[in-house]
Motif scaffolding. Structure first.
Motif, PDB file in Angstrom:
ATOM      1  N   LYS A 315       0.810  -1.224   0.000  1.00 40.38           N
ATOM      2  CA  LYS A 315       0.000   0.000   0.000  1.00 40.38           C
ATOM      3  C   LYS A 315       0.845   1.277   0.000  1.00 40.38           C
ATOM      4  O   LYS A 315       0.322   2.366  -0.273  1.00 40.38           O
ATOM      5  N   ASN A 316       2.142   1.153   0.313  1.00 42.15           N
ATOM      6  CA  ASN A 316       2.990   2.341   0.396  1.00 42.15           C
ATOM      7  C   ASN A 316       4.117   2.387  -0.625  1.00 42.15           C
ATOM      8  O   ASN A 316       4.839   3.380  -0.705  1.00 42.15           O
ATOM      9  N   CYS A 317       4.299   1.314  -1.405  1.00 44.83           N
ATOM     10  CA  CYS A 317       5.476   1.233  -2.273  1.00 44.83           C
ATOM     11  C   CYS A 317       5.201   0.309  -3.451  1.00 44.83           C
ATOM     12  O   CYS A 317       4.555  -0.733  -3.296  1.00 44.83           O
ATOM     13  N   GLN A 340       2.097   9.631 -12.200  1.00 46.86           N
ATOM     14  CA  GLN A 340       1.040   8.745 -11.727  1.00 46.86           C
ATOM     15  C   GLN A 340       0.983   8.697 -10.198  1.00 46.86           C
ATOM     16  O   GLN A 340      -0.089   8.508  -9.621  1.00 46.86           O
ATOM     17  N   PHE A 341       2.130   8.872  -9.540  1.00 42.84           N
ATOM     18  CA  PHE A 341       2.193   8.784  -8.081  1.00 42.84           C
ATOM     19  C   PHE A 341       2.818  10.075  -7.534  1.00 42.84           C
ATOM     20  O   PHE A 341       3.913  10.076  -6.999  1.00 42.84           O
ATOM     21  N   GLU A 342       2.085  11.165  -7.648  1.00 39.82           N
ATOM     22  CA  GLU A 342       2.619  12.473  -7.286  1.00 39.82           C
ATOM     23  C   GLU A 342       2.934  12.590  -5.797  1.00 39.82           C
ATOM     24  O   GLU A 342       3.770  13.396  -5.398  1.00 39.82           O
ATOM     25  N   ASN A 343       2.267  11.796  -4.966  1.00 38.63           N
ATOM     26  CA  ASN A 343       2.454  11.894  -3.523  1.00 38.63           C
ATOM     27  C   ASN A 343       3.539  10.955  -2.997  1.00 38.63           C
ATOM     28  O   ASN A 343       3.739  10.855  -1.783  1.00 38.63           O
ATOM     29  N   ARG A 344       4.200  10.238  -3.891  1.00 38.47           N
ATOM     30  CA  ARG A 344       5.295   9.374  -3.484  1.00 38.47           C
ATOM     31  C   ARG A 344       6.596   9.859  -4.099  1.00 38.47           C
ATOM     32  O   ARG A 344       6.615  10.323  -5.240  1.00 38.47           O
ATOM     33  N   GLU A 426       9.024   3.773   2.830  1.00 35.86           N
ATOM     34  CA  GLU A 426       7.668   4.239   3.083  1.00 35.86           C
ATOM     35  C   GLU A 426       7.325   5.388   2.135  1.00 35.86           C
ATOM     36  O   GLU A 426       8.068   6.369   2.029  1.00 35.86           O
ATOM     37  N   ASP A 427       6.218   5.265   1.402  1.00 39.05           N
ATOM     38  CA  ASP A 427       5.750   6.293   0.455  1.00 39.05           C
ATOM     39  C   ASP A 427       6.794   6.626  -0.602  1.00 39.05           C
ATOM     40  O   ASP A 427       7.006   7.787  -0.970  1.00 39.05           O
ATOM     41  N   LYS A 428       7.446   5.576  -1.093  1.00 38.88           N
ATOM     42  CA  LYS A 428       8.412   5.729  -2.187  1.00 38.88           C
ATOM     43  C   LYS A 428       8.171   4.642  -3.220  1.00 38.88           C
ATOM     44  O   LYS A 428       7.718   3.540  -2.889  1.00 38.88           O
ATOM     45  N   ASN A 429       8.470   4.945  -4.468  1.00 37.31           N
ATOM     46  CA  ASN A 429       8.463   3.943  -5.537  1.00 37.31           C
ATOM     47  C   ASN A 429       9.880   3.751  -6.051  1.00 37.31           C
ATOM     48  O   ASN A 429      10.675   4.698  -6.089  1.00 37.31           O
ATOM     49  N   LEU A 430      10.170   2.524  -6.463  1.00 35.32           N
ATOM     50  CA  LEU A 430      11.464   2.205  -7.057  1.00 35.32           C
ATOM     51  C   LEU A 430      11.243   1.843  -8.523  1.00 35.32           C
ATOM     52  O   LEU A 430      10.433   0.969  -8.835  1.00 35.32           O
ATOM     53  N   CYS A 451       9.381  -4.413  -0.962  1.00 44.33           N
ATOM     54  CA  CYS A 451       7.966  -4.311  -0.597  1.00 44.33           C
ATOM     55  C   CYS A 451       7.589  -5.154   0.616  1.00 44.33           C
ATOM     56  O   CYS A 451       6.631  -4.832   1.319  1.00 44.33           O
ATOM     57  N   ASN A 452       8.326  -6.217   0.891  1.00 40.14           N
ATOM     58  CA  ASN A 452       8.014  -7.037   2.057  1.00 40.14           C
ATOM     59  C   ASN A 452       8.512  -6.411   3.344  1.00 40.14           C
ATOM     60  O   ASN A 452       8.003  -6.666   4.416  1.00 40.14           O
ATOM     61  N   ASN A 453       9.542  -5.581   3.224  1.00 44.48           N
ATOM     62  CA  ASN A 453      10.065  -4.880   4.388  1.00 44.48           C
ATOM     63  C   ASN A 453      10.481  -3.482   3.948  1.00 44.48           C
ATOM     64  O   ASN A 453      11.660  -3.216   3.741  1.00 44.48           O
TER      65      ASN A 453
END
Length: 471
Positions: A315-317, A340-344, A426-430, A451-453
Protein backbone atom coordinates in the motif's frame (compact mmCIF):
# COMPACT_ATOMS: atom_id res chain seq x y z
CA UNK A 1 9.06 -27.94 -45.98
CA UNK A 2 12.33 -28.56 -44.11
CA UNK A 3 13.82 -25.37 -42.66
CA UNK A 4 17.22 -25.25 -40.94
CA UNK A 5 18.12 -22.48 -38.46
CA UNK A 6 21.71 -21.36 -38.10
CA UNK A 7 21.85 -19.92 -34.54
CA UNK A 8 18.49 -21.35 -33.46
CA UNK A 9 18.93 -20.35 -29.81
CA UNK A 10 18.36 -16.61 -30.20
CA UNK A 11 15.33 -14.99 -28.61
CA UNK A 12 13.69 -14.22 -31.94
CA UNK A 13 15.05 -17.27 -33.80
CA UNK A 14 13.81 -19.93 -31.40
CA UNK A 15 10.34 -18.37 -31.39
CA UNK A 16 10.22 -18.49 -35.19
CA UNK A 17 11.45 -22.09 -35.13
CA UNK A 18 8.64 -23.07 -32.76
CA UNK A 19 6.09 -21.16 -34.86
CA UNK A 20 7.09 -23.02 -38.04
CA UNK A 21 7.10 -26.33 -36.16
CA UNK A 22 3.53 -25.64 -35.02
CA UNK A 23 2.61 -24.77 -38.59
CA UNK A 24 3.66 -28.27 -39.65
CA UNK A 25 7.14 -27.62 -41.04
CA UNK A 26 10.14 -29.85 -40.38
CA UNK A 27 12.58 -27.75 -38.37
CA UNK A 28 16.22 -28.36 -37.47
CA UNK A 29 18.91 -26.06 -36.14
CA UNK A 30 22.35 -25.50 -34.72
CA UNK A 31 24.01 -23.15 -32.24
CA UNK A 32 27.22 -22.95 -30.25
CA UNK A 33 25.39 -21.96 -27.05
CA UNK A 34 21.75 -21.82 -25.99
CA UNK A 35 20.55 -20.20 -22.77
CA UNK A 36 17.26 -20.22 -20.91
CA UNK A 37 14.44 -19.81 -21.63
CA UNK A 38 15.27 -20.70 -25.26
CA UNK A 39 16.82 -24.03 -24.25
CA UNK A 40 13.79 -25.37 -22.35
CA UNK A 41 11.32 -24.10 -24.92
CA UNK A 42 13.18 -25.71 -27.83
CA UNK A 43 13.48 -28.95 -25.84
CA UNK A 44 9.75 -28.91 -25.10
CA UNK A 45 9.03 -28.95 -28.84
CA UNK A 46 11.75 -31.46 -29.73
CA UNK A 47 13.85 -28.82 -31.51
CA UNK A 48 16.90 -28.60 -29.23
CA UNK A 49 20.07 -29.60 -31.13
CA UNK A 50 21.61 -32.86 -29.91
CA UNK A 51 25.01 -31.21 -29.55
CA UNK A 52 26.24 -27.63 -29.51
CA UNK A 53 28.44 -26.37 -32.32
CA UNK A 54 28.26 -25.96 -36.06
CA UNK A 55 27.78 -29.08 -38.18
CA UNK A 56 28.14 -28.56 -41.95
CA UNK A 57 27.01 -32.17 -42.50
CA UNK A 58 23.52 -31.03 -41.46
CA UNK A 59 23.40 -28.82 -44.55
CA UNK A 60 22.17 -30.90 -47.49
CA UNK A 61 20.35 -30.34 -50.77
CA UNK A 62 17.21 -31.74 -49.14
CA UNK A 63 16.77 -28.54 -47.12
CA UNK A 64 14.19 -26.13 -48.54
CA UNK A 65 15.66 -23.04 -46.85
CA UNK A 66 18.18 -21.73 -44.35
CA UNK A 67 17.30 -19.02 -41.80
CA UNK A 68 20.40 -17.19 -40.60
CA UNK A 69 20.44 -15.58 -37.16
CA UNK A 70 22.40 -12.52 -36.01
CA UNK A 71 24.41 -14.62 -33.54
CA UNK A 72 26.17 -16.44 -36.37
CA UNK A 73 29.33 -14.98 -37.90
CA UNK A 74 29.74 -14.37 -41.65
CA UNK A 75 32.35 -17.16 -41.80
CA UNK A 76 30.04 -19.72 -40.16
CA UNK A 77 30.84 -23.20 -41.58
CA UNK A 78 27.17 -24.13 -42.00
CA UNK A 79 26.55 -20.89 -43.89
CA UNK A 80 29.55 -21.62 -46.12
CA UNK A 81 28.19 -25.08 -46.90
CA UNK A 82 24.72 -23.68 -47.68
CA UNK A 83 26.27 -21.24 -50.14
CA UNK A 84 28.25 -24.04 -51.79
CA UNK A 85 25.03 -25.98 -52.35
CA UNK A 86 23.18 -22.92 -53.62
CA UNK A 87 20.48 -23.19 -50.97
CA UNK A 88 18.06 -20.33 -50.39
CA UNK A 89 19.30 -18.32 -47.37
CA UNK A 90 16.87 -16.01 -45.57
CA UNK A 91 17.33 -13.54 -42.77
CA UNK A 92 14.76 -13.67 -39.98
CA UNK A 93 12.70 -10.74 -41.33
CA UNK A 94 12.94 -11.98 -44.91
CA UNK A 95 11.34 -15.26 -43.94
CA UNK A 96 8.58 -13.55 -41.99
CA UNK A 97 7.75 -11.63 -45.15
CA UNK A 98 7.94 -14.83 -47.22
CA UNK A 99 5.35 -16.44 -44.94
CA UNK A 100 2.99 -13.46 -45.03
CA UNK A 101 3.39 -11.92 -48.48
CA UNK A 102 -0.23 -12.73 -49.36
CA UNK A 103 -1.62 -11.21 -46.14
CA UNK A 104 -2.38 -7.70 -44.91
CA UNK A 105 0.79 -6.71 -43.08
CA UNK A 106 0.77 -4.25 -40.19
CA UNK A 107 4.22 -3.05 -39.09
CA UNK A 108 4.85 -0.97 -35.97
CA UNK A 109 8.13 0.95 -35.97
CA UNK A 110 9.78 3.73 -34.01
CA UNK A 111 12.64 4.28 -31.59
CA UNK A 112 10.33 3.76 -28.62
CA UNK A 113 6.90 2.29 -27.92
CA UNK A 114 6.83 -0.22 -30.77
CA UNK A 115 6.63 -3.27 -28.49
CA UNK A 116 3.84 -1.71 -26.43
CA UNK A 117 1.81 -0.62 -29.46
CA UNK A 118 2.23 -4.02 -31.13
CA UNK A 119 1.15 -5.67 -27.88
CA UNK A 120 -1.94 -3.46 -27.65
CA UNK A 121 -3.01 -4.29 -31.20
CA UNK A 122 -2.46 -8.01 -30.60
CA UNK A 123 -4.47 -7.91 -27.37
CA UNK A 124 -7.38 -6.11 -29.04
CA UNK A 125 -7.44 -8.51 -32.00
CA UNK A 126 -7.30 -11.58 -29.78
CA UNK A 127 -9.97 -10.25 -27.43
CA UNK A 128 -12.22 -9.71 -30.45
CA UNK A 129 -11.41 -13.22 -31.78
CA UNK A 130 -9.66 -12.05 -34.93
CA UNK A 131 -7.21 -14.62 -36.29
CA UNK A 132 -3.78 -13.13 -37.13
CA UNK A 133 -0.08 -13.89 -37.49
CA UNK A 134 2.33 -11.90 -35.36
CA UNK A 135 5.87 -11.17 -34.25
CA UNK A 136 6.55 -9.11 -31.12
CA UNK A 137 9.69 -8.47 -29.08
CA UNK A 138 8.36 -9.35 -25.61
CA UNK A 139 6.44 -12.09 -23.85
CA UNK A 140 2.75 -11.22 -23.61
CA UNK A 141 0.09 -12.61 -21.33
CA UNK A 142 -2.21 -14.90 -23.31
CA UNK A 143 0.36 -15.66 -26.03
CA UNK A 144 2.54 -18.78 -25.85
CA UNK A 145 5.22 -17.52 -28.22
CA UNK A 146 6.51 -14.20 -29.56
CA UNK A 147 5.93 -15.41 -33.14
CA UNK A 148 2.93 -17.14 -34.69
CA UNK A 149 2.30 -18.10 -38.32
CA UNK A 150 -0.69 -19.96 -39.69
CA UNK A 151 -2.27 -21.00 -42.98
CA UNK A 152 -5.69 -19.53 -42.11
CA UNK A 153 -5.04 -15.94 -40.99
CA UNK A 154 -5.27 -13.03 -43.43
CA UNK A 155 -3.56 -10.43 -41.17
CA UNK A 156 0.03 -10.24 -39.92
CA UNK A 157 1.12 -7.83 -37.17
CA UNK A 158 4.88 -7.28 -36.83
CA UNK A 159 7.00 -5.20 -34.51
CA UNK A 160 9.37 -3.41 -36.88
CA UNK A 161 12.90 -3.30 -35.50
CA UNK A 162 15.39 -0.98 -37.23
CA UNK A 163 18.41 -3.10 -36.31
CA UNK A 164 20.32 -5.20 -38.89
CA UNK A 165 18.69 -8.23 -40.50
CA UNK A 166 21.56 -10.76 -40.43
CA UNK A 167 25.37 -11.01 -40.43
CA UNK A 168 25.33 -10.90 -44.24
CA UNK A 169 22.39 -8.51 -44.70
CA UNK A 170 23.01 -5.02 -43.34
CA UNK A 171 19.51 -3.74 -44.07
CA UNK A 172 17.31 -2.81 -41.09
CA UNK A 173 14.73 -5.51 -40.38
CA UNK A 174 11.71 -3.28 -40.92
CA UNK A 175 12.80 -2.48 -44.48
CA UNK A 176 11.91 -6.05 -45.47
CA UNK A 177 8.28 -6.24 -44.34
CA UNK A 178 6.57 -3.95 -46.93
CA UNK A 179 3.54 -3.02 -44.79
CA UNK A 180 0.03 -2.20 -45.93
CA UNK A 181 -0.49 -0.37 -42.63
CA UNK A 182 2.58 1.23 -41.03
CA UNK A 183 2.83 3.05 -37.73
CA UNK A 184 5.78 5.14 -36.52
CA UNK A 185 5.82 6.21 -32.87
CA UNK A 186 8.81 8.57 -32.94
CA UNK A 187 12.47 8.91 -33.83
CA UNK A 188 15.23 9.24 -31.23
CA UNK A 189 18.78 8.31 -32.17
CA UNK A 190 19.73 4.73 -31.28
CA UNK A 191 22.09 1.96 -32.49
CA UNK A 192 25.02 4.35 -32.87
CA UNK A 193 27.27 1.38 -33.76
CA UNK A 194 25.26 0.90 -36.97
CA UNK A 195 23.96 4.42 -37.68
CA UNK A 196 26.84 6.77 -36.81
CA UNK A 197 24.88 10.00 -37.31
CA UNK A 198 21.34 11.04 -36.44
CA UNK A 199 20.71 11.95 -40.09
CA UNK A 200 21.68 8.46 -41.17
CA UNK A 201 19.34 7.00 -38.54
CA UNK A 202 16.39 9.16 -39.65
CA UNK A 203 17.00 8.08 -43.26
CA UNK A 204 16.15 4.48 -42.30
CA UNK A 205 12.63 5.59 -41.37
CA UNK A 206 12.23 7.43 -44.68
CA UNK A 207 13.21 4.24 -46.48
CA UNK A 208 10.72 2.26 -44.38
CA UNK A 209 7.91 4.62 -45.37
CA UNK A 210 8.91 4.28 -49.04
CA UNK A 211 8.39 0.50 -48.67
CA UNK A 212 4.68 0.86 -47.79
CA UNK A 213 2.53 -1.01 -50.30
CA UNK A 214 0.50 0.89 -52.89
CA UNK A 215 -2.68 2.40 -51.44
CA UNK A 216 -1.35 1.72 -47.96
CA UNK A 217 -1.45 3.87 -44.82
CA UNK A 218 1.07 5.62 -42.59
CA UNK A 219 -0.02 6.38 -39.03
CA UNK A 220 2.42 8.55 -37.10
CA UNK A 221 2.81 10.52 -33.87
CA UNK A 222 2.18 14.16 -34.69
CA UNK A 223 4.45 15.49 -31.95
CA UNK A 224 7.63 14.25 -33.67
CA UNK A 225 9.15 16.84 -36.03
CA UNK A 226 11.09 14.27 -38.04
CA UNK A 227 7.96 12.19 -38.62
CA UNK A 228 6.10 15.32 -39.70
CA UNK A 229 8.75 15.97 -42.36
CA UNK A 230 8.64 12.37 -43.56
CA UNK A 231 4.84 12.43 -43.75
CA UNK A 232 4.87 15.67 -45.75
CA UNK A 233 6.94 13.96 -48.46
CA UNK A 234 5.05 10.68 -48.58
CA UNK A 235 4.04 9.10 -51.88
CA UNK A 236 0.69 10.25 -53.23
CA UNK A 237 -0.69 6.69 -53.19
CA UNK A 238 -0.14 6.38 -49.41
CA UNK A 239 -2.53 7.99 -46.92
CA UNK A 240 -0.98 9.66 -43.85
CA UNK A 241 -2.81 9.94 -40.51
CA UNK A 242 -1.41 11.50 -37.35
CA UNK A 243 -2.28 10.84 -33.72
CA UNK A 244 -1.64 12.42 -30.35
CA UNK A 245 -2.06 11.55 -26.71
CA UNK A 246 -5.49 10.08 -25.89
CA UNK A 247 -7.64 12.23 -23.57
CA UNK A 248 -7.61 10.87 -20.02
CA UNK A 249 -7.97 11.59 -16.32
CA UNK A 250 -6.12 10.21 -13.30
CA UNK A 251 -8.17 9.42 -10.18
CA UNK A 252 -6.68 7.87 -7.04
CA UNK A 253 -3.62 6.63 -8.90
CA UNK A 254 -5.63 5.04 -11.74
CA UNK A 255 -5.74 6.32 -15.32
CA UNK A 256 -9.04 6.44 -17.21
CA UNK A 257 -9.45 7.06 -20.93
CA UNK A 258 -12.21 9.56 -21.65
CA UNK A 259 -14.46 8.65 -24.58
CA UNK A 260 -17.45 10.95 -24.92
CA UNK A 261 -19.25 10.77 -21.57
CA UNK A 262 -17.57 7.48 -20.69
CA UNK A 263 -14.44 6.67 -18.73
CA UNK A 264 -12.50 3.47 -19.47
CA UNK A 265 -10.29 2.23 -16.66
CA UNK A 266 -6.74 1.28 -17.70
CA UNK A 267 -4.18 -1.04 -16.16
CA UNK A 268 -1.31 0.91 -17.76
CA UNK A 269 -0.42 4.58 -17.40
CA UNK A 270 1.85 7.37 -18.60
CA UNK A 271 1.72 9.94 -21.40
CA UNK A 272 3.70 7.62 -23.67
CA UNK A 273 1.10 4.86 -23.22
CA UNK A 274 -1.71 7.32 -23.91
CA UNK A 275 0.07 8.13 -27.17
CA UNK A 276 0.52 4.44 -27.88
CA UNK A 277 -3.17 3.76 -27.29
CA UNK A 278 -4.18 6.44 -29.81
CA UNK A 279 -1.90 4.93 -32.44
CA UNK A 280 -3.07 1.38 -31.72
CA UNK A 281 -6.70 2.51 -32.01
CA UNK A 282 -6.17 3.92 -35.51
CA UNK A 283 -4.52 0.67 -36.62
CA UNK A 284 -7.34 -1.42 -35.15
CA UNK A 285 -9.94 0.82 -36.81
CA UNK A 286 -8.17 0.17 -40.13
CA UNK A 287 -8.50 -3.57 -39.43
CA UNK A 288 -12.25 -3.28 -38.86
CA UNK A 289 -12.36 -2.99 -35.06
CA UNK A 290 -14.94 -0.46 -33.85
CA UNK A 291 -14.19 2.12 -31.15
CA UNK A 292 -16.52 0.30 -28.77
CA UNK A 293 -14.72 -3.04 -29.21
CA UNK A 294 -11.32 -1.37 -28.98
CA UNK A 295 -12.04 0.31 -25.64
CA UNK A 296 -13.62 -2.82 -24.23
CA UNK A 297 -10.46 -4.78 -25.02
CA UNK A 298 -8.03 -2.09 -23.78
CA UNK A 299 -9.60 -2.15 -20.31
CA UNK A 300 -8.05 -5.60 -19.77
CA UNK A 301 -4.63 -4.85 -21.30
CA UNK A 302 -1.89 -5.32 -18.68
CA UNK A 303 1.13 -4.35 -20.77
CA UNK A 304 4.11 -6.26 -22.12
CA UNK A 305 6.77 -7.90 -20.02
CA UNK A 306 9.43 -5.44 -18.80
CA UNK A 307 7.42 -2.42 -19.93
CA UNK A 308 6.58 -0.67 -16.65
CA UNK A 309 5.98 -4.13 -15.24
CA UNK A 310 4.98 -4.21 -11.57
CA UNK A 311 7.36 -6.62 -9.83
CA UNK A 312 6.10 -6.11 -6.30
CA UNK A 313 3.91 -3.70 -4.37
CA UNK A 314 2.21 -2.89 -1.10
CA UNK A 315 0.00 0.00 0.00
CA UNK A 316 2.99 2.34 0.40
CA UNK A 317 5.48 1.23 -2.27
CA UNK A 318 5.60 -0.16 -5.82
CA UNK A 319 8.61 -1.53 -7.67
CA UNK A 320 8.53 -1.13 -11.46
CA UNK A 321 10.78 -2.86 -13.96
CA UNK A 322 11.30 -1.43 -17.43
CA UNK A 323 13.46 -2.28 -20.44
CA UNK A 324 14.19 1.44 -20.91
CA UNK A 325 17.80 2.18 -21.83
CA UNK A 326 17.75 4.91 -24.49
CA UNK A 327 17.41 8.58 -23.45
CA UNK A 328 13.88 9.00 -24.81
CA UNK A 329 12.69 5.84 -23.05
CA UNK A 330 14.31 6.81 -19.76
CA UNK A 331 12.69 10.24 -19.86
CA UNK A 332 9.20 8.96 -20.75
CA UNK A 333 9.24 6.14 -18.22
CA UNK A 334 10.57 8.24 -15.34
CA UNK A 335 8.07 11.02 -15.98
CA UNK A 336 5.20 8.53 -16.26
CA UNK A 337 5.81 6.97 -12.84
CA UNK A 338 6.30 10.33 -11.14
CA UNK A 339 3.13 11.78 -12.65
CA UNK A 340 1.04 8.75 -11.73
CA UNK A 341 2.19 8.78 -8.08
CA UNK A 342 2.62 12.47 -7.29
CA UNK A 343 2.45 11.89 -3.52
CA UNK A 344 5.29 9.37 -3.48
CA UNK A 345 8.98 10.00 -3.92
CA UNK A 346 10.49 8.30 -6.96
CA UNK A 347 13.86 6.58 -6.80
CA UNK A 348 15.03 5.69 -10.31
CA UNK A 349 17.91 3.30 -11.02
CA UNK A 350 19.21 2.59 -14.51
CA UNK A 351 22.03 0.57 -16.03
CA UNK A 352 24.09 1.66 -19.01
CA UNK A 353 24.44 -1.64 -20.82
CA UNK A 354 23.91 -1.36 -24.58
CA UNK A 355 26.61 -0.49 -27.11
CA UNK A 356 25.10 2.94 -27.79
CA UNK A 357 24.58 3.84 -24.12
CA UNK A 358 28.22 3.07 -23.27
CA UNK A 359 29.64 5.00 -26.21
CA UNK A 360 31.40 8.16 -25.02
CA UNK A 361 30.13 10.15 -28.01
CA UNK A 362 26.52 9.14 -27.27
CA UNK A 363 26.45 9.94 -23.54
CA UNK A 364 25.44 13.64 -23.98
CA UNK A 365 22.11 12.39 -25.41
CA UNK A 366 21.13 11.47 -21.81
CA UNK A 367 21.11 15.07 -20.59
CA UNK A 368 18.18 15.66 -18.23
CA UNK A 369 16.46 12.36 -18.99
CA UNK A 370 16.03 11.40 -15.29
CA UNK A 371 15.15 14.82 -13.89
CA UNK A 372 11.64 13.71 -12.92
CA UNK A 373 13.06 11.35 -10.28
CA UNK A 374 13.55 12.57 -6.72
CA UNK A 375 16.69 10.44 -6.53
CA UNK A 376 18.52 9.06 -9.57
CA UNK A 377 21.26 6.45 -9.77
CA UNK A 378 23.18 5.23 -12.82
CA UNK A 379 25.26 2.05 -12.91
CA UNK A 380 27.70 0.71 -15.47
CA UNK A 381 30.24 -2.10 -15.36
CA UNK A 382 33.67 -1.20 -16.79
CA UNK A 383 34.10 -4.87 -17.76
CA UNK A 384 31.12 -4.51 -20.11
CA UNK A 385 32.99 -1.80 -22.02
CA UNK A 386 36.00 -4.10 -22.30
CA UNK A 387 33.79 -6.92 -23.57
CA UNK A 388 32.22 -4.63 -26.19
CA UNK A 389 35.69 -3.27 -27.05
CA UNK A 390 34.66 0.29 -26.28
CA UNK A 391 36.77 3.20 -25.08
CA UNK A 392 36.62 3.46 -21.26
CA UNK A 393 34.33 6.02 -19.68
CA UNK A 394 34.50 7.49 -16.17
CA UNK A 395 31.92 8.17 -13.48
CA UNK A 396 32.57 11.87 -13.98
CA UNK A 397 31.79 11.67 -17.71
CA UNK A 398 28.50 9.92 -17.00
CA UNK A 399 27.57 12.42 -14.29
CA UNK A 400 28.29 15.38 -16.56
CA UNK A 401 26.37 13.82 -19.46
CA UNK A 402 23.17 13.20 -17.46
CA UNK A 403 23.36 16.68 -15.95
CA UNK A 404 20.80 15.89 -13.25
CA UNK A 405 21.24 17.51 -9.85
CA UNK A 406 21.91 14.93 -7.15
CA UNK A 407 22.55 12.08 -9.61
CA UNK A 408 24.94 9.41 -8.32
CA UNK A 409 26.99 7.10 -10.55
CA UNK A 410 28.20 3.63 -9.56
CA UNK A 411 30.48 1.02 -11.10
CA UNK A 412 29.94 -1.51 -8.28
CA UNK A 413 26.40 -2.90 -8.17
CA UNK A 414 26.88 -4.26 -4.64
CA UNK A 415 27.71 -0.78 -3.44
CA UNK A 416 24.69 0.67 -5.23
CA UNK A 417 22.24 -1.83 -3.79
CA UNK A 418 23.69 -1.58 -0.30
CA UNK A 419 22.95 2.14 -0.47
CA UNK A 420 19.39 1.44 -1.54
CA UNK A 421 19.14 -1.17 1.20
CA UNK A 422 19.65 1.47 3.85
CA UNK A 423 16.63 3.49 2.72
CA UNK A 424 13.21 3.74 4.29
CA UNK A 425 10.77 2.78 1.50
CA UNK A 426 7.67 4.24 3.08
CA UNK A 427 5.75 6.29 0.45
CA UNK A 428 8.41 5.73 -2.19
CA UNK A 429 8.46 3.94 -5.54
CA UNK A 430 11.46 2.21 -7.06
CA UNK A 431 11.89 2.25 -10.84
CA UNK A 432 14.49 -0.18 -12.19
CA UNK A 433 15.47 0.39 -15.83
CA UNK A 434 17.87 -1.84 -17.72
CA UNK A 435 18.35 -4.11 -20.71
CA UNK A 436 20.88 -6.05 -18.60
CA UNK A 437 20.84 -7.38 -15.04
CA UNK A 438 23.16 -5.14 -13.00
CA UNK A 439 25.96 -7.71 -13.21
CA UNK A 440 23.98 -10.69 -12.01
CA UNK A 441 21.40 -9.27 -9.61
CA UNK A 442 18.05 -11.01 -9.18
CA UNK A 443 15.68 -8.13 -9.83
CA UNK A 444 12.57 -9.97 -8.62
CA UNK A 445 14.15 -10.70 -5.23
CA UNK A 446 15.19 -7.07 -4.98
CA UNK A 447 11.59 -5.99 -5.59
CA UNK A 448 10.15 -8.46 -3.10
CA UNK A 449 12.65 -7.37 -0.47
CA UNK A 450 11.71 -3.70 -0.90
CA UNK A 451 7.97 -4.31 -0.60
CA UNK A 452 8.01 -7.04 2.06
CA UNK A 453 10.07 -4.88 4.39
CA UNK A 454 9.83 -1.28 3.14
CA UNK A 455 11.81 0.14 6.06
CA UNK A 456 14.82 -2.11 5.68
CA UNK A 457 15.64 -5.50 4.19
CA UNK A 458 18.42 -8.08 4.39
CA UNK A 459 21.66 -7.93 2.44
CA UNK A 460 21.76 -11.68 1.81
CA UNK A 461 18.57 -11.64 -0.28
CA UNK A 462 19.47 -8.41 -2.04
CA UNK A 463 22.76 -9.72 -3.41
CA UNK A 464 21.64 -13.09 -4.68
CA UNK A 465 21.98 -14.29 -8.26
CA UNK A 466 19.01 -15.94 -10.05
CA UNK A 467 20.69 -19.34 -9.66
CA UNK A 468 21.09 -18.88 -5.91
CA UNK A 469 24.83 -18.19 -5.96
CA UNK A 470 25.94 -15.19 -3.95
CA UNK A 471 27.62 -12.35 -5.80
Amino acid sequence: MHIHFIAIGGSAMHNLAIALHKKGFTVSGSDDEIFEPSKSRLQQHGLLPEAYGWHPDKITKELDAIILGMHAHPDNPELARARELGLKIYSYPEYLYEQTKDKTRVVIGGSHGKTSITSMIMHVLKTNRVNFDYMVGAKLEGFDTMVSLSHESRIAVFEGDEYLSSPIDRRPKFHLYHPHIALLSGIAWDHINVFPTFENYVEQFRIFVDQIEKNGSLIYYEGDENLQKIAQNIRTDVAAMDYREHPSVVEDGTTYLTFGERKIRLQVFGDHNLQNISGAKLVCNKLGISDEKFYMAMSSFKGAARRLEVLSENKNCTVFYDFAHSPSKLKATTEAVKKQFENRKLIAVMELHTFSSLKKEFLPQYEGCMEAADEAYVYFNPLTLEHKRLEPISKEQVYEAFASQGLQVFTDSDELFQLLQSKNWEDKNLLIMTSGNFSGKNVQEIADAVCNNPVRFGRDKWLQHPDGMTS
